[in-house]
Design a protein around this motif. Structure first.
Motif, short mmCIF file in Angstrom:
data_model
loop_
_atom_site.label_atom_id
_atom_site.label_comp_id
_atom_site.label_asym_id
_atom_site.label_seq_id
_atom_site.Cartn_x
_atom_site.Cartn_y
_atom_site.Cartn_z
N ILE A 167 0.81 -1.22 0.00
CA ILE A 167 0.00 0.00 0.00
C ILE A 167 0.85 1.27 0.00
N SER A 168 2.17 1.14 0.14
CA SER A 168 3.03 2.31 0.15
C SER A 168 4.38 1.95 -0.46
N PRO A 169 4.92 2.81 -1.34
CA PRO A 169 6.22 2.50 -1.95
C PRO A 169 7.35 2.43 -0.93
N ASN A 170 7.24 3.24 0.13
CA ASN A 170 8.27 3.27 1.17
C ASN A 170 7.60 3.45 2.53
N TYR A 171 8.29 3.03 3.57
CA TYR A 171 7.81 3.33 4.92
C TYR A 171 8.98 3.37 5.88
N PHE A 172 8.81 4.18 6.92
CA PHE A 172 9.83 4.39 7.93
C PHE A 172 9.33 3.72 9.23
N VAL A 173 10.07 2.76 9.71
CA VAL A 173 9.65 2.00 10.90
C VAL A 173 10.19 2.66 12.17
N GLN A 174 9.32 2.82 13.16
CA GLN A 174 9.79 3.28 14.46
C GLN A 174 9.52 2.20 15.51
N ASP A 175 10.00 2.46 16.72
CA ASP A 175 10.03 1.40 17.74
C ASP A 175 9.97 2.00 19.13
N GLY A 176 8.97 2.84 19.39
CA GLY A 176 8.87 3.47 20.69
C GLY A 176 8.11 2.61 21.69
N VAL A 177 8.29 2.93 22.97
CA VAL A 177 7.61 2.21 24.05
C VAL A 177 6.89 3.23 24.93
N ILE A 178 5.68 2.88 25.35
CA ILE A 178 4.92 3.74 26.25
C ILE A 178 4.29 2.88 27.34
N PRO A 179 3.94 3.51 28.48
CA PRO A 179 3.16 2.76 29.47
C PRO A 179 1.85 2.30 28.84
N ARG A 180 1.47 1.09 29.11
CA ARG A 180 0.28 0.50 28.48
C ARG A 180 -0.96 1.36 28.70
N THR A 181 -1.05 1.99 29.86
CA THR A 181 -2.23 2.80 30.17
C THR A 181 -2.32 4.07 29.34
N ARG A 182 -1.22 4.43 28.66
CA ARG A 182 -1.22 5.66 27.85
C ARG A 182 -1.50 5.36 26.37
N LEU A 183 -1.82 4.10 26.05
CA LEU A 183 -2.06 3.73 24.65
C LEU A 183 -3.08 4.61 23.95
N PRO A 184 -4.29 4.77 24.50
CA PRO A 184 -5.29 5.57 23.77
C PRO A 184 -4.82 6.98 23.47
N GLU A 185 -4.19 7.61 24.45
CA GLU A 185 -3.72 8.99 24.30
C GLU A 185 -2.63 9.10 23.24
N VAL A 186 -1.64 8.20 23.28
CA VAL A 186 -0.53 8.29 22.33
C VAL A 186 -0.99 7.93 20.92
N LEU A 187 -1.84 6.93 20.79
CA LEU A 187 -2.35 6.57 19.46
C LEU A 187 -3.15 7.72 18.86
N ALA A 188 -3.91 8.43 19.69
CA ALA A 188 -4.63 9.61 19.20
C ALA A 188 -3.65 10.68 18.74
N GLY A 189 -2.55 10.83 19.48
CA GLY A 189 -1.53 11.80 19.09
C GLY A 189 -0.86 11.43 17.78
N ILE A 190 -0.61 10.14 17.57
CA ILE A 190 -0.01 9.69 16.31
C ILE A 190 -0.96 9.97 15.14
N GLU A 191 -2.24 9.75 15.38
CA GLU A 191 -3.23 10.03 14.32
C GLU A 191 -3.25 11.51 13.98
N ALA A 192 -3.15 12.37 14.98
CA ALA A 192 -3.12 13.81 14.74
C ALA A 192 -1.87 14.20 13.95
N LEU A 193 -0.73 13.60 14.28
CA LEU A 193 0.50 13.87 13.54
C LEU A 193 0.37 13.41 12.09
N SER A 194 -0.27 12.27 11.88
CA SER A 194 -0.49 11.76 10.53
C SER A 194 -1.28 12.78 9.70
#
Length: 490
Positions: free
Chosen positions: A338-365
Motif C-alpha cells: 500500500i506504500s512505496p516506502n515506509y519508515f519504521v519506528q520502535d517506541g515504548v509507552i506505558p500500556r495505560t497511555r495507549l489511547p492517548e498516544v495513538l490519538a496523538g499519532i493520528e493527529a500527527l499523521s
C-alpha cells in the motif's frame, strides 16, 4: 573495481584478509559490496571499503586483530534484518559478515540448553529442540533474523510480554573483543557469580565485540495454547480491552494489535478473511495448563466483547492459529503493498497511555499528510508505527523521518522509551540525550571504552557523543574517528 584501501607498507588489506579467510570470502568489488550497504532500515546507505566473511571463531578473531593492528574501524553484520541502522557499514572500514557461522553446535534437551553460532536463525533454534521445547523470543523476522543479531539488539517479539527478551535466555557467550582477544563469558551453567558481563554485552549493538558462540536456555512447550482475534471499531476500544485483560491478572503469552491500515495491508498478503471495515484487530494468545487456559480464555473473550468487539474469532486448529500469526507477522512486508516506502519506528509507552498516544499519532499523521500504520506488542506498550511515504516525491523522505521523530518525542513525553527491541543504531542517536542525562551517557561511554578503548567496534552507533576513553565527564570532544574523517555520516 577494488575498493579496499592499502594496509600501509607491503601487503594490502584485502590480501591480508584473504590469507585469513580465503580468497572467495573477501569482497572488494563495488557491485558485490552494495549487497551490504544497509540493513532493514533502508533510509541509510553506506558501501563499506571491504566485506569479509569468516568461517570460524578463529577467523573472526584474526580479522578483528588485524583491524586493531591497522587501526581500522569495523562493523559486524548478521542477516541484515535490523531496523535501526545498527549494521550500517563504515565508509572506510571493514564489514565482518557472520552468515557462514551458522552451525548448531550442541543440543542438550535434558538440561534445556542449546549452543549455536551467531548465524543460526531464530526459528532454527525452536526447530532444533521441538517438539517438547522451544525458544521464546520470536521477532516477526524470526525465519531470517539470526541469533547473533538478536543478541546484539536484545531482540524481543510477540511472546516477550510473558516470556521475556533475548537477555533472559542467553547464559553464555564466546566473544571476540575489539583487540582480537577471544574470551568466554558464562557458559552452559546459568547465573554464574561475578559481574553480569553477559547482561552488558546483550543489547550492546556490536559496540563491545562479536559473539562467536552463544549458549541459550530453552523451555518446555506449554500443555495448551488458545488463540483468538477480536475486531473493534477503533484502537481506543482495543486498547481499553488490553488494559482490562492485564489488570484482571491474566498474563497472555502474546497480545498484539493491528490498526485498520495494517489489517488492509496484511489481508492482501495472508488472506485470512479479516474484515476491512474495522478499526483494530487484537490477537490474544493464552498458553499454559489446559484447565487454566480454558478458564481464562472465556474471560478474555468476555472482556473483548465488553469493550465493543462483536466479532471474536477463535482458532479451531493449529492451521488456523498459524494463519492468525501469519497475518500479524506479515504486517511489515505487507506494507509495501500500500506504500512505496515506509519508515519504521520502535517506541515504548506505558500500556495505560495507549489511547492517548495513538490519538496523538493520528493527529500527527493528519498534520503531515502521511499515512501512519500501527502494529505493535500491545501488552508491553511497544509501538511499531510505520510512516508511509513515497521517496520519489521531493521532500517526502525528510518529512517521514521528521514525523517518525515526533512520534518518539510523544513516547518520551508519555514516560516511555525510544526503543523497545530494534535498538538505537544510527537512527535514534539524536534522541539519546532526550532520554538520558549527561552523567548516564558518560557511564555508557566508560563501559564501552572498557571493552573497546580504541573505539573501532561499530563506531558512530548508540552513543551520540563519543568520548575519548579515560577522560573525565564533561562537554563533548571530537572522537578520533571523526578527526580522521571516518565518521562524517554520524
Amino acid at each position: 573495481m577494488d575498493r579496499a584501501a592499502p594496509a600501509g607498507e607491503g601487503e594490502g588489506l584485502a590480501e591480508r584478509l584473504r590469507r585469513i579467510v580465503g580468497t572467495p570470502w573477501v569482497l572488494t568489488n563495488a557491485h558485490d559490496l552494495r549487497t551490504y550497504e544497509s540493513d532493514g532500515l533502508l533510509q541509510y546507505q553506506q558501501v563499506p571499503a571491504v566485506a569479509v566473511l569468516p568461517g570460524s571463531a578463529e577467523q573472526v578473531r584474526d580479522v578483528v586483530a588485524l583491524c586493531a593492528e591497522l587501526g581500522l574501524p569495523w562493523v559486524a553484520r548478521g542477516a541484515g534484518s535490523g531496523l535501526s541502522g545498527g549494521a550500517l557499514p563504515i565508509a572506510d572500514g571493514v564489514l565482518i559478515v557472520l552468515s557462514r557461522l551458522n552451525r548448531i553446535l550442541e543440543v542438550d534437551l535434558d538440561n534445556g540448553r542449546v549452543c549455536v553460532e551467531p548465524g543460526v536463525t531464530n526459528a532454527a533454534v525452536s526447530a532444533a529442540v521441538a517438539p517438547h521445547l522451544f525458544y521464546p523470543p520470536d521477532p516477526s523476522s524470526q525465519i531470517v533474523c539470526t541469533i547473533g543479531g538478536n543478541v546484539a539488539e536484545n531482540s524481543g517479539g510477540a511472546h516477550c510480554f510473558k516470556y521475556g527478551f533475548t537477555t533472559n535466555y542467553v547464559i553464555g557467550l564466546e566473544v571476540v573483543l575489539p583487540d582480537g582477544e577471544l574470551v568466554q563469558l558464562g557458559g552452559r551453567e546459568a547465573d554464574p557469580p561475578g559481574y553480569d558481563l553477559i547482561g552488558a554485552f546483550v543489547g550492546s549493538e556490536g559496540t563491545l565485540g562479536i559473539a562467536t558462540k552463544i549458549w541459550l536456555r530453552v523451555v518446555p512447550k506449554p500443555e495448551a495454547v488458545r488463540t483468538l482475534v477480536a475486531f473493534f471499531d477503533s484502537t481506543l476500544h482495543a486498547g481499553q480491552a488490553v488494559s482490562e485483560i492485564v489488570q484482571s491478572g491474566i498474563v497472555p503469552g502474546a497480545i498484539e494489535m493491528m490498526d485498520a491500515i495494517t489489517i488492509a495491508a496484511a489481508e492482501q498478503m495472508a488472506h485470512a478473511g479479516y474484515p476491512l471495515d474495522r478499526g483494530a484487530a487484537l490477537l490474544v494468545e493464552l498458553d499454559g495448563p489446559e484447565t487454566e487456559c480454558a478458564a481464562l480464555f472465556d474471560t478474555v473473550a468476555a472482556i473483548c466483547a465488553g469493550n465493543g468487539s462483536d466479532d471474536v474469532r477463535v482458532s479451531r486448529d493449529e492451521a488456523e492459529r498459524a494463519l492468525f500469526w501469519k497475518t500479524r507477522k506479515s504486517a511489515f512486508p505487507a506494507m509495501g503493498r500500500i506504500s512505496p516506502n515506509y519508515f519504521v519506528q520502535d517506541g515504548v509507552i506505558p500500556r495505560t497511555r495507549l489511547p492517548e498516544v495513538l490519538a496523538g499519532i493520528e493527529a500527527l499523521s493528519v498534520e503531515y499528510g502521511l499515512l501512519v500504520a500501527n502494529v505493535f506488542h500491545a501488552g508491553d506498550g511497544n509501538l511499531h508505527p510505520l510512516v508511509c511515504y513515497d521517496a520519489r516525491v521531493p521532500g517526502q523522505s525528510a518529512q517521514a523521518e521528521e514525523l517518525a521523530g515526533r512520534i518518539l518525542d510523544a513516547c518520551l513525553s508519555a514516560g516511555g522509551s525510544i526503543t523497545g527491541e530494534h535498538g538505537v543504531g544510527v537512527d535514534k542517536l539524536k534522541y539519546m540525550p532526550r532520554m538520558f542525562a549527561e552523567a548516564d551517557l558518560d557511564a555508557f561511554a566508560r563501559l564501552r571504552c572498557a571493552f573497546d578503548p580504541a573505539g573501532l567496534a561499530n563506531p558512530g552507533k548508540v552513543l551520540p557523543t563519543p568520548r575519548l576513553c579515560g577522560e573525565v565527564p564533561g562537554p563533548y570532544r571530537q572522537h578520533p574517528l571523526e578527526q580522521a574523517g571516518l565518521a562524517e555520516r554520524f
